[in-house]
Design a protein around this motif. Structure first.
Motif, PDB file in Angstrom:
ATOM      1  N   ILE A 400       0.869  -1.182   0.000  1.00 13.88           N
ATOM      2  CA  ILE A 400       0.000   0.000   0.000  1.00 13.88           C
ATOM      3  C   ILE A 400       0.903   1.227   0.000  1.00 13.88           C
ATOM      4  CG2 ILE A 400      -1.755   1.282   1.294  1.00 13.88           C
ATOM      5  CD1 ILE A 400      -2.691  -1.429   2.411  1.00 13.88           C
ATOM      6  N   ILE A 401       0.592   2.158  -0.901  1.00 13.38           N
ATOM      7  CA  ILE A 401       1.449   3.335  -1.078  1.00 13.38           C
ATOM      8  C   ILE A 401       0.662   4.595  -0.712  1.00 13.38           C
ATOM      9  CG2 ILE A 401       2.847   4.683  -2.681  1.00 13.38           C
ATOM     10  CD1 ILE A 401       1.867   1.210  -3.750  1.00 13.38           C
ATOM     11  N   GLY A 402       1.100   5.243   0.367  1.00  9.71           N
ATOM     12  CA  GLY A 402       0.466   6.481   0.798  1.00  9.71           C
ATOM     13  C   GLY A 402       1.444   7.639   0.706  1.00  9.71           C
ATOM     14  N   GLN A 403       1.524   8.428   1.775  1.00  9.91           N
ATOM     15  CA  GLN A 403       2.436   9.566   1.795  1.00  9.91           C
ATOM     16  C   GLN A 403       3.078   9.662   3.175  1.00  9.91           C
ATOM     17  OE1 GLN A 403       3.321  12.041  -0.667  1.00  9.91           O
ATOM     18  NE2 GLN A 403       4.855  12.261   0.943  1.00  9.91           N
ATOM     19  N   ALA A 404       4.410   9.536   3.203  1.00 10.62           N
ATOM     20  CA  ALA A 404       5.123   9.722   4.465  1.00 10.62           C
ATOM     21  C   ALA A 404       5.070  11.201   4.849  1.00 10.62           C
ATOM     22  CB  ALA A 404       6.564   9.263   4.319  1.00 10.62           C
ATOM     23  N   SER A 405       4.770  11.481   6.125  1.00 12.72           N
ATOM     24  CA  SER A 405       4.682  12.872   6.568  1.00 12.72           C
ATOM     25  C   SER A 405       4.949  12.944   8.069  1.00 12.72           C
ATOM     26  CB  SER A 405       3.300  13.459   6.238  1.00 12.72           C
ATOM     27  OG  SER A 405       2.277  12.689   6.853  1.00 12.72           O
ATOM     28  N   HIS A 406       5.122  14.137   8.547  1.00  8.35           N
ATOM     29  CA  HIS A 406       5.489  14.364   9.939  1.00  8.35           C
ATOM     30  C   HIS A 406       4.332  13.964  10.863  1.00  8.35           C
ATOM     31  CE1 HIS A 406       6.913  16.275  13.587  1.00  8.35           C
ATOM     32  NE2 HIS A 406       8.048  16.644  12.982  1.00  8.35           N
ATOM     33  N   ALA A 407       4.651  13.148  11.874  1.00 12.18           N
ATOM     34  CA  ALA A 407       3.617  12.654  12.789  1.00 12.18           C
ATOM     35  C   ALA A 407       3.041  13.752  13.665  1.00 12.18           C
ATOM     36  CB  ALA A 407       4.193  11.547  13.670  1.00 12.18           C
ATOM     37  N   GLY A 408       3.792  14.828  13.857  1.00 16.52           N
ATOM     38  CA  GLY A 408       3.303  15.900  14.717  1.00 16.52           C
ATOM     39  C   GLY A 408       2.542  16.966  13.980  1.00 16.52           C
ATOM     40  N   THR A 409       2.874  17.213  12.735  1.00 21.03           N
ATOM     41  CA  THR A 409       2.300  18.359  12.025  1.00 21.03           C
ATOM     42  C   THR A 409       1.212  17.987  11.032  1.00 21.03           C
ATOM     43  OG1 THR A 409       3.985  18.231  10.296  1.00 21.03           O
ATOM     44  CG2 THR A 409       4.476  19.597  12.230  1.00 21.03           C
ATOM     45  N   THR A 410       1.023  16.681  10.768  1.00 24.20           N
ATOM     46  CA  THR A 410       0.004  16.280   9.790  1.00 24.20           C
ATOM     47  C   THR A 410      -1.305  15.988  10.504  1.00 24.20           C
ATOM     48  OG1 THR A 410       1.757  15.232   8.495  1.00 24.20           O
ATOM     49  CG2 THR A 410      -0.524  14.751   7.862  1.00 24.20           C
ATOM     50  N   PRO A 411      -2.354  16.795  10.287  1.00 23.05           N
ATOM     51  CA  PRO A 411      -3.643  16.555  10.951  1.00 23.05           C
ATOM     52  C   PRO A 411      -4.192  15.174  10.600  1.00 23.05           C
ATOM     53  CG  PRO A 411      -3.594  18.723   9.939  1.00 23.05           C
ATOM     54  CD  PRO A 411      -2.389  18.002   9.439  1.00 23.05           C
ATOM     55  N   MET A 412      -5.022  14.631  11.474  1.00 26.09           N
ATOM     56  CA  MET A 412      -5.537  13.280  11.261  1.00 26.09           C
ATOM     57  C   MET A 412      -6.366  13.186   9.991  1.00 26.09           C
ATOM     58  SD  MET A 412      -4.154  11.617  13.690  1.00 26.09           S
ATOM     59  CE  MET A 412      -4.978  10.038  13.478  1.00 26.09           C
ATOM     60  N   ASP A 413      -7.059  14.259   9.603  1.00 25.74           N
ATOM     61  CA  ASP A 413      -7.900  14.187   8.399  1.00 25.74           C
ATOM     62  C   ASP A 413      -7.125  14.487   7.126  1.00 25.74           C
ATOM     63  OD1 ASP A 413      -7.487  16.857   8.860  1.00 25.74           O
ATOM     64  OD2 ASP A 413      -9.594  17.451   8.607  1.00 25.74           O
ATOM     65  N   ARG A 414      -5.815  14.718   7.252  1.00 21.17           N
ATOM     66  CA  ARG A 414      -4.986  14.991   6.071  1.00 21.17           C
ATOM     67  C   ARG A 414      -3.970  13.874   5.819  1.00 21.17           C
ATOM     68  NH1 ARG A 414      -4.938  20.575   4.936  1.00 21.17           N
ATOM     69  NH2 ARG A 414      -7.003  21.406   5.484  1.00 21.17           N
ATOM     70  N   ARG A 415      -4.076  12.823   6.531  1.00 22.95           N
ATOM     71  CA  ARG A 415      -3.059  11.772   6.433  1.00 22.95           C
ATOM     72  C   ARG A 415      -3.390  10.764   5.334  1.00 22.95           C
ATOM     73  NH1 ARG A 415      -0.607  10.418  12.349  1.00 22.95           N
ATOM     74  NH2 ARG A 415      -0.467  12.574  13.070  1.00 22.95           N
ATOM     75  N   ARG A 416      -2.341  10.246   4.725  1.00 20.99           N
ATOM     76  CA  ARG A 416      -2.456   9.128   3.780  1.00 20.99           C
ATOM     77  C   ARG A 416      -1.590   7.994   4.349  1.00 20.99           C
ATOM     78  NH1 ARG A 416      -0.417  11.279  -1.569  1.00 20.99           N
ATOM     79  NH2 ARG A 416      -1.076   9.220  -2.314  1.00 20.99           N
ATOM     80  N   ASP A 417      -2.104   7.378   5.411  1.00 25.30           N
ATOM     81  CA  ASP A 417      -1.356   6.431   6.232  1.00 25.30           C
ATOM     82  C   ASP A 417      -1.475   5.020   5.651  1.00 25.30           C
ATOM     83  OD1 ASP A 417      -0.467   4.666   8.240  1.00 25.30           O
ATOM     84  OD2 ASP A 417      -1.056   6.045   9.839  1.00 25.30           O
ATOM     85  N   ALA A 418      -0.386   4.527   5.086  1.00 25.80           N
ATOM     86  CA  ALA A 418      -0.400   3.204   4.460  1.00 25.80           C
ATOM     87  C   ALA A 418      -0.579   2.092   5.493  1.00 25.80           C
ATOM     88  CB  ALA A 418       0.900   2.986   3.682  1.00 25.80           C
ATOM     89  N   ALA A 419       0.013   2.227   6.676  1.00 25.71           N
ATOM     90  CA  ALA A 419      -0.089   1.193   7.702  1.00 25.71           C
ATOM     91  C   ALA A 419      -1.508   1.117   8.266  1.00 25.71           C
ATOM     92  CB  ALA A 419       0.907   1.460   8.824  1.00 25.71           C
ATOM     93  N   ALA A 420      -2.169   2.259   8.420  1.00 28.29           N
ATOM     94  CA  ALA A 420      -3.548   2.245   8.905  1.00 28.29           C
ATOM     95  C   ALA A 420      -4.462   1.541   7.910  1.00 28.29           C
ATOM     96  CB  ALA A 420      -4.034   3.668   9.167  1.00 28.29           C
TER      97      ALA A 420
END
Length: 594
Positions: A400-420
């Motif tokens: 699954i390919i999402g987008q790596a991003s900062h865990a502190g600055t990326t809001p929950m509704d803006r995440r493309r979390d491949a592991a989730a």
């Protein structure tokens, strides 16, 4: 005088209870309730009736039964306050000769165990062959079981109590599982051969055509010739050990049976090997009685099933079905040795492999005896089970390919979390498999490449393994899981890719052969329990050319397999030998039935 079933079956309740006194520690209520199940046709039926009484009892009664047992090397042993049975068992295991360090360790473990579970640790210290576990084995088991969940450990104690009762009954009846002991001893002897790097650690690993593998083949061939009375024994062009016991008449068909003798890394002693040694014991019994049947028996120790050394499995049984792929000969192992080179070093001629394919018209069918490799029989207290089908499987790998991003600055509704997204997939696969009988689905590998504690996962690799007794049920589940994956990824704004890496058809048991196993189990006074095999077996390959059916033997330690804790008792193995003999006798009475 030894106890007899005739005595028990005609005894009034009080006498029945007296005759079975001491079978279960300070728990006469078990015999009192089992009395109603008379008459018992076999000792196995009596044992099972006692098990069922305990199983149907309430939790309080079960806990009282466990608490009726003394601590190992505890105060009762020191003060000579044990029952005669417990005293003999603890003494046979050497607990009365503990070193100070061993005694201190056992006292510490007893205290820790009682604090965690609230009842004493119970172990059948006479072990799987009744000769007594070593003190080191007892302490190691104690330490391992301290990690169990309380409910599971309570059930494990009850299983140990039933094993203790089985051994005590055997003593009371003056009966020993001689064929089971023989097979158990053979398995122990065969386990002395292991590959370098594992042998030194006391681990069992036998890979295709290694020195240990060739030693196993030589040992099996020697037993077939000298101990069992096979008429011919040879090692064929892929390393299979083929023993033949001829029929009473000429030009008769053969029944084929067997399993594999290679192992996974750090393996148990019974996976595959039980299916070689049990029919060998049957041929030995026939030979000693100077009996010939209306058909011949071909016992094959298949050289390879596990696919550990080369990227090919079922090399031994596949050669017999004509499905050995010559391209495999050019595969190299981790040391750069090709299969062709390994064969030649072992004195095998790869040019003869094609000639190993069997003429199906010369065979009645194929039967295989195998340790269950699962917890079902162990959990329900049955020594044998009849296999209905070997599951067909599909395996996939994906990402699954999402987008790596900062865990502190990326809001929950803006995440493309491949592991989730992968986590959702895992839970859906579990729900989908639970919704259908005889279906299993597993995501066995999850990996976030280059993952970090403070980074939203941008990629997640995964595997998918789906198995079922029928290809249609399996394929429907695979389609649903992949459709859900697409829906998850669409909803979460991530992409995915999936590649199918394996597809193996299911191998349902031939109905007539399955019924023969069922009658064999019933002849022992046991209920017929049917179950599917989730693991692959050589019978899957023979299914391509012959009718086949399998018998499962209960495994100890919650049925664990591909693990040094894999175990079976000589009593259960003896029942497998007797069931196999019944199948042979019944088949002989049918004549050329196929």
């Amino acid at each position: 005088m030894p106890l007899t079933l005739e005595q028990l079956n005609r005894a009034p309740r009080a006498e029945f209870v007296r005759l079975l006194d001491g079978t279960y520690e300070h728990s006469a209520w078990i015999a009192e309730r089992a009395w109603q199940a008379r008459p018992f046709a076999t000792l196995a039926a009596l044992k099972l009736a006692l098990v069922e009484v305990v199983r149907s009892a309430g939790t309080d009664e079960q806990l009282a039964l466990i608490r009726a047992h003394p601590q190992l090397a505890g105060k009762a042993m020191v003060s000579n306050a044990l029952t005669t049975e417990s005293s003999g068992e603890q003494s046979k295991a050497g607990l009365s000769q503990c070193t100070p360090a061993q005694f201190d360790a056992l006292q510490r473990l007893n205290a820790q165990y009682n604090e965690k579970f609230g009842f004493p640790f119970v172990l059948a210290v006479r072990g799987p062959r009744r000769e007594g576990l070593s003190r080191g084995e007892i302490i190691a088991t104690f330490e391992r079981r301290l990690e169990n969940h309380p409910q599971f450990e309570r059930e494990e104690c009850l299983r140990a109590i039933h094993r203790i009762a089985e051994i005590r009954l055997e003593d009371s009846f003056g009966q020993k599982p001689e064929a089971g002991d023989l097979v158990w001893d053979w398995a122990e002897e065969l386990a002395r051969h292991s590959d370098p790097g594992f042998l030194e650690k006391g681990q069992l690993t036998v890979t295709y055509l290694s020195a240990a593998h060739r030693a196993c083949a030589a040992q099996i061939a020697l037993w077939m010739r000298e101990d069992c009375g096979f008429d011919s024994v040879r090692i064929d062009a892929v390393g299979n050990v083929v023993g033949r016991y001829d029929a009473a008449g000429s030009d008769a068909k053969f029944l084929m049976t067997g399993s594999h003798y290679d192992t996974v890394r750090n393996a148990g002693r019974y996976d595959g090997r039980l299916g070689i040694l049990v029919p060998m014991a049957c041929v030995r019994e026939l030979h000693r009685a100077a009996r010939r049947l209306a058909f011949g028996i071909e016992v094959i120790a298949f050289a390879e099933e596990e696919g550990q050394r080369y990227k090919a499995a079922f090399l031994g049984s596949g050669a017999l079905t004509g499905s050995f792929d010559p391209r495999w000969l050019d595969q190299a192992d981790k040391d750069g040795v090709t299969m062709r080179e390994a064969m030649r070093a072992a004195g095998l001629d790869e040019g003869e492999i094609a000639s190993l394919a069997r003429d199906r018209s010369r065979y009645l069918g194929f039967v295989e005896i195998h340790i269950e490799q699962g917890p079902v029989l162990n959990g329900i207290g049955l020594p044998l089970g009849v296999v209905t089908s070997i599951n067909g499987g599909v395996r996939c790998v994906g990402e699954i390919i999402g987008q790596a991003s900062h865990a502190g600055t990326t809001p929950m509704d803006r995440r493309r979390d491949a592991a989730a997204a992968a986590a959702e997939l895992v839970l859906y696969a579990e729900r989908r498999a639970r919704a259908a009988p005889d279906l299993v689905a597993t995501v066995g590998m999850l990996e976030v490449p280059g993952g970090s504690v403070n980074v939203v996962p941008g990629r997640c690799a995964f595997s998918l393994d789906v198995r079922s007794t029928t290809d249609a049920v399996r394929d429907a589940a695979v389609a649903d899981v992949l459709a859900e994956l697409a829906a998850i990824c669409e909803r979460r704004g991530v992409a995915f890719r999936v590649e199918e890496t394996m597809r193996q058809p299911a191998a349902p048991s031939a109905a007539q052969w399955q019924r023969r196993w069922e009658r064999a189990v019933a002849s022992l006074g046991l209920p017929v329990f049917r179950l599917a095999s989730g693991a692959g077996h050589d019978a899957m390959k023979l299914h391509e050319i012959l009718p086949q059916a399998m018998l499962f033997v209960r495994g100890e330690n919650a049925g664990i397999s591909h693990n040094p804790l894999e175990s079976s008792t000589s009593n259960d193995i003896d029942l497998a030998v007797r069931a196999t003999m019944h199948l042979l006798d019944e088949l002989a009475g049918e004549g050329d039935a196929e």
